[in-house]
Scaffold this motif. Sequence first.
Motif, PDB file in Angstrom:
ATOM      1  N   GLY A 149      18.607  31.699  27.760  1.00 19.10           N
ATOM      2  CA  GLY A 149      17.396  32.307  27.195  1.00 19.10           C
ATOM      3  C   GLY A 149      16.452  32.774  28.286  1.00 19.10           C
ATOM      4  O   GLY A 149      15.939  33.899  28.239  1.00 19.10           O
ATOM      5  N   ALA A 202      15.437  36.553  29.393  1.00 20.91           N
ATOM      6  CA  ALA A 202      14.006  36.891  29.345  1.00 20.91           C
ATOM      7  C   ALA A 202      13.564  37.559  30.636  1.00 20.91           C
ATOM      8  O   ALA A 202      12.782  38.514  30.619  1.00 20.91           O
ATOM      9  CB  ALA A 202      13.178  35.636  29.083  1.00 20.91           C
ATOM     10  N   PRO A 218      15.170  40.799  25.479  1.00 22.15           N
ATOM     11  CA  PRO A 218      14.305  39.866  24.758  1.00 22.15           C
ATOM     12  C   PRO A 218      14.914  39.344  23.456  1.00 22.15           C
ATOM     13  O   PRO A 218      14.638  38.220  23.061  1.00 22.15           O
ATOM     14  CB  PRO A 218      13.026  40.679  24.496  1.00 22.15           C
ATOM     15  CG  PRO A 218      13.399  42.101  24.709  1.00 22.15           C
ATOM     16  CD  PRO A 218      14.558  42.118  25.649  1.00 22.15           C
ATOM     17  N   ARG A 263      15.290  35.447  22.957  1.00 25.52           N
ATOM     18  CA  ARG A 263      14.636  34.720  21.868  1.00 25.52           C
ATOM     19  C   ARG A 263      15.649  33.959  21.025  1.00 25.52           C
ATOM     20  O   ARG A 263      15.395  32.850  20.571  1.00 25.52           O
ATOM     21  CB  ARG A 263      13.822  35.674  20.989  1.00 25.52           C
ATOM     22  CG  ARG A 263      12.891  34.930  20.049  1.00 25.52           C
ATOM     23  CD  ARG A 263      12.073  35.864  19.166  1.00 25.52           C
ATOM     24  NE  ARG A 263      10.948  35.187  18.570  1.00 25.52           N
ATOM     25  CZ  ARG A 263      11.035  34.317  17.559  1.00 25.52           C
ATOM     26  NH1 ARG A 263      12.198  34.007  17.036  1.00 25.52           N
ATOM     27  NH2 ARG A 263       9.937  33.755  17.077  1.00 25.52           N
ATOM     28  N   SER A 293      15.434  29.968  20.652  1.00 22.79           N
ATOM     29  CA  SER A 293      15.289  29.374  19.317  1.00 22.79           C
ATOM     30  C   SER A 293      16.351  28.306  19.090  1.00 22.79           C
ATOM     31  O   SER A 293      16.061  27.220  18.565  1.00 22.79           O
ATOM     32  CB  SER A 293      15.404  30.451  18.230  1.00 22.79           C
ATOM     33  OG  SER A 293      14.313  31.339  18.304  1.00 22.79           O
ATOM     34  N   THR A 338       9.442  26.071  23.073  1.00 21.08           N
ATOM     35  CA  THR A 338       8.718  26.928  22.130  1.00 21.08           C
ATOM     36  C   THR A 338       7.599  27.699  22.821  1.00 21.08           C
ATOM     37  O   THR A 338       7.283  28.830  22.416  1.00 21.08           O
ATOM     38  CB  THR A 338       8.167  26.114  20.933  1.00 21.08           C
ATOM     39  OG1 THR A 338       7.389  25.022  21.413  1.00 21.08           O
ATOM     40  CG2 THR A 338       9.294  25.592  20.063  1.00 21.08           C
ATOM     41  N   ARG A 395       9.308  30.631  24.309  1.00 28.29           N
ATOM     42  CA  ARG A 395       9.670  31.569  23.238  1.00 28.29           C
ATOM     43  C   ARG A 395       8.441  32.333  22.750  1.00 28.29           C
ATOM     44  O   ARG A 395       8.517  33.536  22.485  1.00 28.29           O
ATOM     45  CB  ARG A 395      10.337  30.812  22.091  1.00 28.29           C
ATOM     46  CG  ARG A 395      10.857  31.739  20.994  1.00 28.29           C
ATOM     47  CD  ARG A 395      11.487  30.976  19.867  1.00 28.29           C
ATOM     48  NE  ARG A 395      10.499  30.119  19.223  1.00 28.29           N
ATOM     49  CZ  ARG A 395      10.790  29.157  18.353  1.00 28.29           C
ATOM     50  NH1 ARG A 395      12.049  28.918  18.017  1.00 28.29           N
ATOM     51  NH2 ARG A 395       9.845  28.429  17.803  1.00 28.29           N
ATOM     52  N   SER A 396       7.299  31.662  22.650  1.00 31.52           N
ATOM     53  CA  SER A 396       6.064  32.320  22.201  1.00 31.52           C
ATOM     54  C   SER A 396       5.601  33.372  23.198  1.00 31.52           C
ATOM     55  O   SER A 396       5.180  34.470  22.812  1.00 31.52           O
ATOM     56  CB  SER A 396       4.958  31.286  21.987  1.00 31.52           C
ATOM     57  OG  SER A 396       5.294  30.425  20.932  1.00 31.52           O
ATOM     58  N   LEU A 444       7.474  35.041  25.228  1.00 31.24           N
ATOM     59  CA  LEU A 444       8.422  36.146  25.104  1.00 31.24           C
ATOM     60  C   LEU A 444       8.118  36.967  23.856  1.00 31.24           C
ATOM     61  O   LEU A 444       8.074  38.204  23.899  1.00 31.24           O
ATOM     62  CB  LEU A 444       9.848  35.585  25.042  1.00 31.24           C
ATOM     63  CG  LEU A 444      10.977  36.580  24.830  1.00 31.24           C
ATOM     64  CD1 LEU A 444      11.182  37.428  26.082  1.00 31.24           C
ATOM     65  CD2 LEU A 444      12.260  35.846  24.482  1.00 31.24           C
ATOM     66  N   SER A 445       7.877  36.277  22.736  1.00 30.68           N
ATOM     67  CA  SER A 445       7.664  36.954  21.452  1.00 30.68           C
ATOM     68  C   SER A 445       6.425  37.832  21.459  1.00 30.68           C
ATOM     69  O   SER A 445       6.359  38.832  20.736  1.00 30.68           O
ATOM     70  CB  SER A 445       7.546  35.923  20.322  1.00 30.68           C
ATOM     71  OG  SER A 445       8.742  35.181  20.227  1.00 30.68           O
ATOM     72  N   ILE A 467      12.016  40.657  16.826  1.00 36.65           N
ATOM     73  CA  ILE A 467      11.971  39.238  16.456  1.00 36.65           C
ATOM     74  C   ILE A 467      12.899  38.967  15.274  1.00 36.65           C
ATOM     75  O   ILE A 467      13.647  37.992  15.258  1.00 36.65           O
ATOM     76  CB  ILE A 467      10.522  38.805  16.148  1.00 36.65           C
ATOM     77  CG1 ILE A 467       9.701  38.830  17.445  1.00 36.65           C
ATOM     78  CG2 ILE A 467      10.490  37.412  15.511  1.00 36.65           C
ATOM     79  CD1 ILE A 467       8.212  38.635  17.256  1.00 36.65           C
ATOM     80  N   ALA A 490      16.445  38.924  16.473  1.00 35.80           N
ATOM     81  CA  ALA A 490      16.741  37.667  17.176  1.00 35.80           C
ATOM     82  C   ALA A 490      16.966  36.540  16.176  1.00 35.80           C
ATOM     83  O   ALA A 490      17.887  35.724  16.332  1.00 35.80           O
ATOM     84  CB  ALA A 490      15.609  37.315  18.134  1.00 35.80           C
TER      85      ALA A 490
END
Length: 200
Positions: A134, A138, A148, A152, A156, A172, A175-176, A178-179, A187, A190
């Motif tokens: 991941g 990223a 991405p 993600r 996850s 997380t 991940r946030s 990245l999101s 999203i 993913a």
Amino acid sequence: MQRRTTALQIGGCLALALIGLASADPLEDGVAAYRQGDFAAAMRLLRPLADAGDAKAEFHLGRMYALGQGVEQDPRQAVVWYRKAAERGDAEAEFVLGVMSLDRSGASQDAGQAVAWLRKAADKGVFNAQFRLGMMYAKGASGLEPDPIAARMWLSLAAERAENAYVHALVTKERSKLSAGMTPAEIAEAQRRAIEWRAK
């Protein structure tokens, strides 16, 4: 009465013998010796199994050579044993071989091969492999193009396997971050891939 007592004694002895036979597993004993730090006993028990092609024994020999536990530290020999275990499908060995290849710790593979080993381990649910992939997707690390959606998805999946609340929060958070730079469609894609992966 005496006959009954003798029969009970014989039955008890047989039961103890069978219990002894049931627990006499050289692999379990070798791993237990390793965990207790008795590396001489671990080597004595695991080496014949590794020579016979037992992937778990091969993995533990790789670790012993990598860390110099009971043997002289030898990264190249570690890679030999890790590769044997990985080629037999041992997920831990696949992950370690991928990391050693990326770090060039005795392995001579290119980054593409390293990613392939990490992917195999990640596909088997190894948290560390999922998290590492991941992060690599990223950042576009080790020759990978930034992706991405893939990043993600793996983050996850890794979050679901986090061993404690601290690790879960770390995953997380990544991940946030990245999101925040992704579109809703990315999203959603993913998430779709993560659902598809879980269904395998």
